[in-house]
Design an enzyme around this catalytic site. Structure first.
Site, PDB file in Angstrom:
ATOM      1  N   GLY A 127     -12.153  -9.649  62.562  1.00 12.11           N
ATOM      2  CA  GLY A 127     -11.967 -10.119  61.208  1.00 12.11           C
ATOM      3  C   GLY A 127     -10.726  -9.318  60.647  1.00 12.11           C
ATOM      4  O   GLY A 127     -10.041  -8.682  61.096  1.00 12.11           O
TER       5      GLY A 127
ATOM      6  N   LEU B  34     -17.304 -14.106  66.732  1.00 11.76           N
ATOM      7  CA  LEU B  34     -16.035 -15.041  66.344  1.00 11.76           C
ATOM      8  C   LEU B  34     -16.523 -16.257  65.277  1.00 11.76           C
ATOM      9  O   LEU B  34     -15.959 -17.196  65.191  1.00 11.76           O
ATOM     10  CB  LEU B  34     -15.344 -15.736  67.491  1.00 11.76           C
ATOM     11  CG  LEU B  34     -14.815 -14.518  68.597  1.00 11.76           C
ATOM     12  CD1 LEU B  34     -13.994 -15.231  69.447  1.00 11.76           C
ATOM     13  CD2 LEU B  34     -13.700 -13.540  67.860  1.00 11.76           C
TER      14      LEU B  34
ATOM     15  N   PHE C  97     -18.361  -3.610  60.520  1.00  8.70           N
ATOM     16  CA  PHE C  97     -18.036  -4.656  59.634  1.00  8.70           C
ATOM     17  C   PHE C  97     -18.622  -6.024  59.582  1.00  8.70           C
ATOM     18  O   PHE C  97     -18.652  -6.673  58.567  1.00  8.70           O
ATOM     19  CB  PHE C  97     -16.401  -4.794  60.011  1.00  8.70           C
ATOM     20  CG  PHE C  97     -15.552  -3.869  59.800  1.00  8.70           C
ATOM     21  CD1 PHE C  97     -15.019  -3.527  58.400  1.00  8.70           C
ATOM     22  CD2 PHE C  97     -15.162  -3.163  60.808  1.00  8.70           C
ATOM     23  CE1 PHE C  97     -14.027  -2.478  58.497  1.00  8.70           C
ATOM     24  CE2 PHE C  97     -14.165  -2.186  60.722  1.00  8.70           C
ATOM     25  CZ  PHE C  97     -13.538  -1.847  59.514  1.00  8.70           C
TER      26      PHE C  97
ATOM     27  N   SER D  76     -19.613  -2.573  49.619  1.00  9.74           N
ATOM     28  CA  SER D  76     -18.668  -3.355  48.766  1.00  9.74           C
ATOM     29  C   SER D  76     -18.837  -2.857  47.040  1.00  9.74           C
ATOM     30  O   SER D  76     -19.977  -2.439  46.964  1.00  9.74           O
ATOM     31  CB  SER D  76     -19.200  -4.698  48.648  1.00  9.74           C
ATOM     32  OG  SER D  76     -18.712  -5.428  47.508  1.00  9.74           O
TER      33      SER D  76
ATOM     34  N   TYR E 144     -25.791 -11.972  48.567  1.00  8.26           N
ATOM     35  CA  TYR E 144     -24.832 -11.241  49.271  1.00  8.26           C
ATOM     36  C   TYR E 144     -24.745  -9.652  48.824  1.00  8.26           C
ATOM     37  O   TYR E 144     -24.970  -8.922  49.549  1.00  8.26           O
ATOM     38  CB  TYR E 144     -23.482 -11.688  49.192  1.00  8.26           C
ATOM     39  CG  TYR E 144     -22.211 -10.737  49.536  1.00  8.26           C
ATOM     40  CD1 TYR E 144     -21.957 -10.474  50.736  1.00  8.26           C
ATOM     41  CD2 TYR E 144     -21.647 -10.231  48.395  1.00  8.26           C
ATOM     42  CE1 TYR E 144     -21.059  -9.531  51.283  1.00  8.26           C
ATOM     43  CE2 TYR E 144     -20.610  -9.219  48.711  1.00  8.26           C
ATOM     44  CZ  TYR E 144     -20.096  -9.048  50.185  1.00  8.26           C
ATOM     45  OH  TYR E 144     -19.261  -7.940  50.519  1.00  8.26           O
TER      46      TYR E 144
ATOM     47  N   LYS F 174     -26.005  -5.832  50.881  1.00  5.49           N
ATOM     48  CA  LYS F 174     -25.133  -4.601  51.011  1.00  5.49           C
ATOM     49  C   LYS F 174     -25.896  -3.694  50.351  1.00  5.49           C
ATOM     50  O   LYS F 174     -25.882  -2.520  50.685  1.00  5.49           O
ATOM     51  CB  LYS F 174     -23.637  -4.562  50.059  1.00  5.49           C
ATOM     52  CG  LYS F 174     -22.719  -5.764  50.726  1.00  5.49           C
ATOM     53  CD  LYS F 174     -22.417  -5.411  51.931  1.00  5.49           C
ATOM     54  CE  LYS F 174     -21.085  -6.376  53.050  1.00  5.49           C
ATOM     55  NZ  LYS F 174     -21.050  -5.749  54.307  1.00  5.49           N
TER      56      LYS F 174
ATOM     57  N   LEU G  95      -8.839 -14.546  45.381  1.00  2.00           N
ATOM     58  CA  LEU G  95      -7.591 -14.654  44.682  1.00  2.00           C
ATOM     59  C   LEU G  95      -6.313 -14.848  45.546  1.00  2.00           C
ATOM     60  O   LEU G  95      -5.635 -15.708  45.706  1.00  2.00           O
ATOM     61  CB  LEU G  95      -7.363 -13.764  43.665  1.00  2.00           C
ATOM     62  CG  LEU G  95      -6.008 -13.845  42.726  1.00  2.00           C
ATOM     63  CD1 LEU G  95      -6.135 -15.263  42.109  1.00  2.00           C
ATOM     64  CD2 LEU G  95      -5.997 -12.799  41.898  1.00  2.00           C
TER      65      LEU G  95
END
Ligand code: UDP
Length: 338
Positions: free
Chosen positions: A10, A33, A80, A124, A148, A152, A199
């Protein structure tokens, strides 16, 4: 060192895999993947001059993971792999809990079975939620406002508990702020499937003519120009942060948390203008309503990473815009062609 990297194909994983190979480490990537491409690993190999190993498997696949550990005998893991779209997580929360929390449990069990005691986890800044004001310090209260973010946050708690129970375990929790940019070669970068949520990929696609204009989500925030501010960190700096964390865990046991950011907020419009300056392309935009769930401002206090890891972000938003534009221009369809 032998490092097993989950999600290594990724965006952040591929840049970190490249840095590991460049520093002389051996890498085995485990990636299903589902949101990445094996082409990224071919290009990592081309840039590094040597190949990472690769196993196509989901981290929840106990047998595949067990075989990978038996074969590669990793001394450390960087984890990850995970699902990362906030909006999607509110629609299919069980998939997020299964893929993000379930996979980590399988990974930790497999590590214990194979005497691997060091793990670096991709967390995060979303775990800071709205419980305190930026700049966020690692000891600030944590929580989350969507599934989400809760995955984390839960994994951070699981890692803390497991480290408390097992004095041999060494854990590094890295709280990423907003990763942007691409490798300066233009060979690897971010390749979101469908319409980008973030963004920079969206702006890059506007510059490339794939999207008509950027929607700026709100200009009535209590920030200098009214648009949201974030701490945008170049992915190559972020990759270096993982190597610094691994080094640290080589000499220190226990569970540690570090913010990886620049410490500087930039607004949406500042990013748009930086991209225009780097690319020479005008980015049409329209101010629209705030996006539900967005906070006005999020940026890091980066003192701990600097003091303990000797790490600091070195690249600017301008560098990241130039690198993103180079990657986007040379690979208009990401890893799908070229
Ligand atoms: N943003 C925007 N338009 C977009 C995507 C993002 O105005 O098409 C804004 C968003 O409101 C936030 C900032 O850009 O202020 C960063 O958003 P992103 O989704 O990249 O990261 P987040 O901080 O939400 O994880």
């Amino acid at each position: 060192m032998r490092v097993l990297v989950t999600g290594g194909a990724g965006f952040i994983g591929s840049h970190t895999t490249l840095s590991l190979l460049e520093q002389g480490h051996d890498v085995l990537v485990v990636d299903d993947l589902s949101n990445s491409s094996e082409e990224s690993l071919r290009r990592v190999a081309e840039l590094a001059g040597r190949e990472p190993g690769f196993v196509k498997a989901n981290v929840r696949d106990e047998q595949a993971l067990d075989a990978a550990f038996a074969d590669f005998k990793p001394e450390a893991v960087i984890h990850f792999a995970g699902w990362k779209a906030v909006g999607e997580s509110t629609q299919i929360p069980l998939v997020y809990y299964r893929e993000n929390v379930g996979s980590t449990i399988t990974l930790l069990e497999t590590m214990a079975k194979h005497d691997c005691h060091t793990i670096v986890f991709s967390s995060s800044a979303t775990v800071y939620g709205e419980l305190s004001e930026p700049p966020f310090v690692e000891d600030a209260p944590t929580g989350a406002t969507n599934p989400y973010g809760r995955t984390k946050h839960m994994v951070e708690q699981i890692l803390t508990d497991v480290a408390a129970a097992d004095p041999q375990l060494r854990v590094g929790i890295l709280r990423y702020f907003n990763p942007i940019g691409a490798h300066e070669s233009g060979r690897i970068g971010e390749d979101p499937k469908g319409i980008p949520n973030n963004l920079l990929p969206f702006v890059a696609q506007v510059a490339a003519g794939r999207r008509e204009k950027l929607m700026v989500f709100g200009d009535d925030y209590p920030t200098p120009d009214g648009t949201g501010t974030r701490d945008y960190i170049h992915v190559v700096d972020l990759a270096a942060g993982h190597l610094a964390a691994l080094d640290y865990l080589g000499n220190n046991d226990g569970c540690h948390v570090w913010n990886l950011g620049t410490g500087k907020p930039n607004s949406v419009l500042e990013v748009v203008h930086a991209f225009e300056a780097a690319s020479g392309v005008e980015i049409p935009y329209e101010i629209v309503a705030r996006r539900p769930g967005d906070v006005a401002s999020s940026y890091a206090n980066v003192d701990r990473a600097h003091q303990e890891l000797g790490w600091r972000a070195e690249k600017s938003v301008a560098d990241a815009c130039a690198d993103t534009y180079r990657w986007q221009s040379a690979n208009p369809n990401g890893f799908g062609e070229g």
